[in-house]
Design a protein around this motif. Structure first.
Motif, PDB file in Angstrom:
ATOM      1  N   GLY A  43       0.765  -0.896   0.083  1.00  0.00           N
ATOM      2  CA  GLY A  43       0.305  -0.342  -0.262  1.00  0.00           C
ATOM      3  C   GLY A  43       0.602   1.393   0.116  1.00  0.00           C
ATOM      4  N   SER A  44       2.281   1.289  -0.132  1.00  0.00           N
ATOM      5  CA  SER A  44       3.339   2.379  -0.045  1.00  0.00           C
ATOM      6  C   SER A  44       3.788   2.482  -1.338  1.00  0.00           C
ATOM      7  CB  SER A  44       4.607   1.953   1.058  1.00  0.00           C
ATOM      8  OG  SER A  44       5.235   3.310   0.719  1.00  0.00           O
ATOM      9  N   TYR A  45       2.926   4.132  -1.514  1.00  0.00           N
ATOM     10  CA  TYR A  45       3.381   4.594  -3.129  1.00  0.00           C
ATOM     11  C   TYR A  45       4.667   5.157  -2.996  1.00  0.00           C
ATOM     12  CZ  TYR A  45      -1.417   3.731  -3.887  1.00  0.00           C
ATOM     13  OH  TYR A  45      -2.914   3.007  -4.143  1.00  0.00           O
ATOM     14  N   ARG A  46       5.464   5.765  -2.509  1.00  0.00           N
ATOM     15  CA  ARG A  46       6.316   6.463  -1.671  1.00  0.00           C
ATOM     16  C   ARG A  46       7.659   5.616  -1.975  1.00  0.00           C
ATOM     17  NH1 ARG A  46       6.462  11.041   2.297  1.00  0.00           N
ATOM     18  NH2 ARG A  46       8.612  11.210   1.642  1.00  0.00           N
ATOM     19  N   TRP A  47       7.535   4.338  -1.321  1.00  0.00           N
ATOM     20  CA  TRP A  47       8.349   3.414  -0.876  1.00  0.00           C
ATOM     21  C   TRP A  47       7.930   1.788  -1.536  1.00  0.00           C
ATOM     22  CZ3 TRP A  47      13.568   3.621  -2.389  1.00  0.00           C
ATOM     23  CH2 TRP A  47      14.265   2.864  -1.354  1.00  0.00           C
ATOM     24  N   PRO A  48       7.502   1.217  -2.888  1.00  0.00           N
ATOM     25  CA  PRO A  48       6.581   0.029  -3.421  1.00  0.00           C
ATOM     26  C   PRO A  48       7.786  -1.342  -3.625  1.00  0.00           C
ATOM     27  CG  PRO A  48       6.803   1.773  -5.130  1.00  0.00           C
ATOM     28  CD  PRO A  48       7.459   2.902  -4.049  1.00  0.00           C
ATOM     29  N   TYR A  49       7.140  -1.897  -3.101  1.00  0.00           N
ATOM     30  CA  TYR A  49       8.329  -3.108  -3.632  1.00  0.00           C
ATOM     31  C   TYR A  49       8.628  -3.238  -4.265  1.00  0.00           C
ATOM     32  CZ  TYR A  49       9.686  -7.992  -4.480  1.00  0.00           C
ATOM     33  OH  TYR A  49       9.418  -9.251  -5.208  1.00  0.00           O
ATOM     34  N   GLY A  50       8.590  -2.881  -5.709  1.00  0.00           N
ATOM     35  CA  GLY A  50       9.501  -2.583  -6.804  1.00  0.00           C
ATOM     36  C   GLY A  50      10.654  -2.204  -6.722  1.00  0.00           C
ATOM     37  N   ARG A  51      10.916  -1.053  -5.673  1.00  0.00           N
ATOM     38  CA  ARG A  51      11.799   0.057  -5.921  1.00  0.00           C
ATOM     39  C   ARG A  51      12.757  -0.731  -4.847  1.00  0.00           C
ATOM     40  NH1 ARG A  51      10.338   6.013  -4.204  1.00  0.00           N
ATOM     41  NH2 ARG A  51       9.339   5.619  -6.041  1.00  0.00           N
ATOM     42  N   ALA A  52      12.135  -1.566  -3.724  1.00  0.00           N
ATOM     43  CA  ALA A  52      12.755  -2.131  -2.721  1.00  0.00           C
ATOM     44  C   ALA A  52      13.630  -3.361  -3.268  1.00  0.00           C
ATOM     45  CB  ALA A  52      11.877  -2.970  -1.319  1.00  0.00           C
ATOM     46  N   ARG A  53      12.933  -3.950  -4.080  1.00  0.00           N
ATOM     47  CA  ARG A  53      13.247  -5.206  -4.693  1.00  0.00           C
ATOM     48  C   ARG A  53      14.698  -4.637  -6.189  1.00  0.00           C
ATOM     49  NH1 ARG A  53      15.834  -8.668  -6.629  1.00  0.00           N
ATOM     50  NH2 ARG A  53      15.071 -10.927  -6.051  1.00  0.00           N
ATOM     51  N   ALA A  54      14.128  -3.779  -6.319  1.00  0.00           N
ATOM     52  CA  ALA A  54      15.212  -2.975  -7.416  1.00  0.00           C
ATOM     53  C   ALA A  54      17.029  -2.502  -6.570  1.00  0.00           C
ATOM     54  CB  ALA A  54      14.811  -1.231  -7.595  1.00  0.00           C
ATOM     55  N   ALA A  55      16.296  -1.689  -5.102  1.00  0.00           N
ATOM     56  CA  ALA A  55      17.951  -2.163  -4.386  1.00  0.00           C
ATOM     57  C   ALA A  55      18.291  -2.853  -3.963  1.00  0.00           C
ATOM     58  CB  ALA A  55      17.168  -0.566  -3.519  1.00  0.00           C
ATOM     59  N   ALA A  56      18.224  -4.047  -3.927  1.00  0.00           N
ATOM     60  CA  ALA A  56      18.767  -5.280  -3.397  1.00  0.00           C
ATOM     61  C   ALA A  56      19.688  -5.893  -4.917  1.00  0.00           C
ATOM     62  CB  ALA A  56      17.947  -6.159  -3.487  1.00  0.00           C
ATOM     63  N   SER A  57      19.054  -5.181  -6.073  1.00  0.00           N
ATOM     64  CA  SER A  57      19.350  -5.477  -7.048  1.00  0.00           C
ATOM     65  C   SER A  57      20.758  -5.458  -7.556  1.00  0.00           C
ATOM     66  CB  SER A  57      18.157  -5.563  -8.417  1.00  0.00           C
ATOM     67  OG  SER A  57      17.097  -6.845  -8.519  1.00  0.00           O
ATOM     68  N   ALA A  58      20.155  -4.061  -6.897  1.00  0.00           N
ATOM     69  CA  ALA A  58      21.170  -3.016  -7.227  1.00  0.00           C
ATOM     70  C   ALA A  58      22.880  -3.289  -6.118  1.00  0.00           C
ATOM     71  CB  ALA A  58      21.336  -1.761  -7.010  1.00  0.00           C
ATOM     72  N   ALA A  59      21.885  -3.279  -4.691  1.00  0.00           N
ATOM     73  CA  ALA A  59      23.630  -4.160  -3.944  1.00  0.00           C
ATOM     74  C   ALA A  59      23.932  -5.666  -4.083  1.00  0.00           C
ATOM     75  CB  ALA A  59      22.863  -4.486  -3.203  1.00  0.00           C
ATOM     76  N   PHE A  60      23.640  -6.371  -5.471  1.00  0.00           N
ATOM     77  CA  PHE A  60      23.564  -7.164  -5.906  1.00  0.00           C
ATOM     78  C   PHE A  60      25.253  -6.831  -7.071  1.00  0.00           C
ATOM     79  CE2 PHE A  60      23.590 -10.806  -9.167  1.00  0.00           C
ATOM     80  CZ  PHE A  60      23.172 -12.176  -8.419  1.00  0.00           C
ATOM     81  N   VAL A  61      24.676  -6.448  -7.732  1.00  0.00           N
ATOM     82  CA  VAL A  61      25.374  -5.924  -8.941  1.00  0.00           C
ATOM     83  C   VAL A  61      26.824  -5.858  -8.302  1.00  0.00           C
ATOM     84  CG1 VAL A  61      25.338  -4.012 -10.710  1.00  0.00           C
ATOM     85  CG2 VAL A  61      24.082  -5.592 -10.484  1.00  0.00           C
ATOM     86  N   LEU A  62      26.547  -4.713  -7.080  1.00  0.00           N
ATOM     87  CA  LEU A  62      27.651  -3.890  -6.774  1.00  0.00           C
ATOM     88  C   LEU A  62      28.138  -5.603  -6.258  1.00  0.00           C
ATOM     89  CD1 LEU A  62      26.188  -0.645  -4.733  1.00  0.00           C
ATOM     90  CD2 LEU A  62      27.786  -0.995  -6.440  1.00  0.00           C
ATOM     91  N   ALA A  63      27.913  -6.366  -5.625  1.00  0.00           N
ATOM     92  CA  ALA A  63      29.041  -7.170  -5.032  1.00  0.00           C
ATOM     93  C   ALA A  63      29.180  -8.098  -6.939  1.00  0.00           C
ATOM     94  CB  ALA A  63      27.756  -8.669  -4.592  1.00  0.00           C
ATOM     95  N   ASN A  64      28.493  -7.967  -7.581  1.00  0.00           N
ATOM     96  CA  ASN A  64      29.181  -9.124  -8.594  1.00  0.00           C
ATOM     97  C   ASN A  64      30.516  -7.789  -9.702  1.00  0.00           C
ATOM     98  OD1 ASN A  64      25.843  -9.451 -10.484  1.00  0.00           O
ATOM     99  ND2 ASN A  64      27.159 -11.149  -8.650  1.00  0.00           N
TER     100      ASN A  64
END
Length: 389
Positions: A117-138
């Motif tokens: 129900g959050s429009y300021r911080w939706p699931y897609g944005r949180a999941r994108a942040a996790a994927s960005a962390a994955f990239v940095l680790a790669n």
């Protein structure tokens, strides 16, 4: 919760592409042995996943599973330098793999819960942040190999898992207002009732085949790219580029695709998967490999988002962590496990030709999900805002 999932993905981003390389370089394991090791945790999760889900439902604080599994994961990787022969290594990899596979659904479910129900911080944005962390680790792990050699990547495994544990302990307590007090056996029986829903069952099976098509890629793409003459940094960039495409999907497209059925997203993943693995089987040059890597936005991200939306549409909020854990443990894990075992032998005998196994698995998933796209099949709808299903 977003920070926790980011740190977990730092661990995943270093372990997934480079653990097979590290095992081959420092422990002398063959491709077949590595395939068995990678598969073992998927089969172990068949038993541990349902038990973990039922156990977690009875906890009074939602942080408890995150702390327990993070601690077990860190302890397991700390033991690796002391293991010298195949069976102790296999046992440690089995244990850490099971802990990782149990941890991630609770992290995903936690992020879905707190962003609902959050429009300021939706699931897609949180999941994108996790994927960005994955990239940095790669990128970081690949650069570490380039500068210091394969053995040095082990430092990433330890720092990442210990950081994940520290964040789990630091999380704000999230008590459950009315924790489940029914016996464990009764909670298990209730959880399995989810599989009586034909649409849920068939869609999860289809998604499992499309995700299992990644098995050869997860286990042996880094090794094959290094053998093709790509540098460690280029291998890290290749993994990173695929996840950048995934980030773009989650951050920019996911919230705009609400009008698409979950089955449709899974269908896109199946079509892209056939194209991707058929192209990789041809051992393309570096430029083409980067181009094909962009399909990760569909082969993984679209399929994953379809699975998550399926859970959101079909399962009440209180059971979503259980639904994800069971769907992954009982359907996705065995499929991925079998694919990983086969992948090791395919690598030893066919090299890059092993990617054709992904084409076969994706085709099966595509056929299964097509059965749910018949006009006579009811559409899976997300709940209307403010209302339960």
């Amino acid at each position: 919760m977003t920070l926790f999932m980011m740190l977990a993905h730092v661990a995943l981003g270093s372990i997934m592409p480079y653990l097979p390389v590290w095992l081959a370089e420092t422990k002398g394991l063959s491709g077949a042995q590595i395939g068995v090791i990678l598969a073992s945790s998927s089969f172990g999760r068949i038993l541990v996943g349902p038990l973990a889900a039922a156990w977690a439902e009875g906890r009074r604080d939602r942080r408890t599973p995150l702390i327990v599994f993070s601690a077990a994961l860190a302890a397991g990787y700390l033991s690796f330098p002391f293991l010298g022969v195949f069976w102790p290594i296999a046992l440690a990899c089995f244990a850490t793999g099971v802990m990782f596979q149990c941890l991630m659904p609770f992290a995903e479910a936690g992020v879905m819960r707190v962003t609902s129900g959050s429009y300021r911080w939706p699931y897609g944005r949180a999941r994108a942040a996790a994927s960005a962390a994955f990239v940095l680790a790669n990128l970081g792990a690949g650069a570490t190999i380039q500068s210091f050699g394969v053995p040095a990547v082990y430092a990433w495994f330890i720092i990442a898992t210990l950081s994940t544990l520290a964040c789990a302990i630091w999380l704000v307590p999230e008590p459950i207002a009315n924790p489940v007090v029914t016996p464990l056996k009764a909670r298990l029986a209730g959880s399995f009732s989810l599989f009586r829903q034909r649409t849920f069952l068939l869609a999860v099976v289809a998604a499992s085949f499309i995700q299992a098509a990644h098995a050869f890629y997860y286990g042996f793409s880094s090794k094959l790219w290094l053998e093709q003459g790509f540098s460690g940094s280029q291998v890290g960039l290749l993994w990173a580029f695929g996840v950048v495409a995934e980030i773009g999907f989650f951050a920019l497209l996911a919230s705009r695709l609400n009008h698409f059925r979950p089955e449709t997203l899974i269908l896109w993943g199946g079509i892209a998967s056939i194209i991707r693995w058929a192209a990789f089987a041809q051992t393309p040059d570096l430029g083409v490999t980067f181009l094909v890597q962009g399909l990760h936005a569909l082969t993984f991200a679209a399929t994953h988002m379809g699975f998550m939306r399926l859970i959101e549409a079909e399962i009440p909020m209180a059971q979503r962590a259980t639904g994800q854990q069971l769907g992954s443990a009982l359907i996705m894990s065995p499929t991925m496990g079998l694919a990983s075992i086969v992948a090791g032998s395919l690598y030893d005998h066919l090299g890059s030709g092993g990617y054709w196994s992904g084409v076969i698995l994706a085709t099966i998933g595509l056929i299964l999900i097509s059965l749910l796209l018949s006009p006579r099949q009811p559409s899976l709808r997300l709940p209307v805002d403010g209302q339960d299903k």
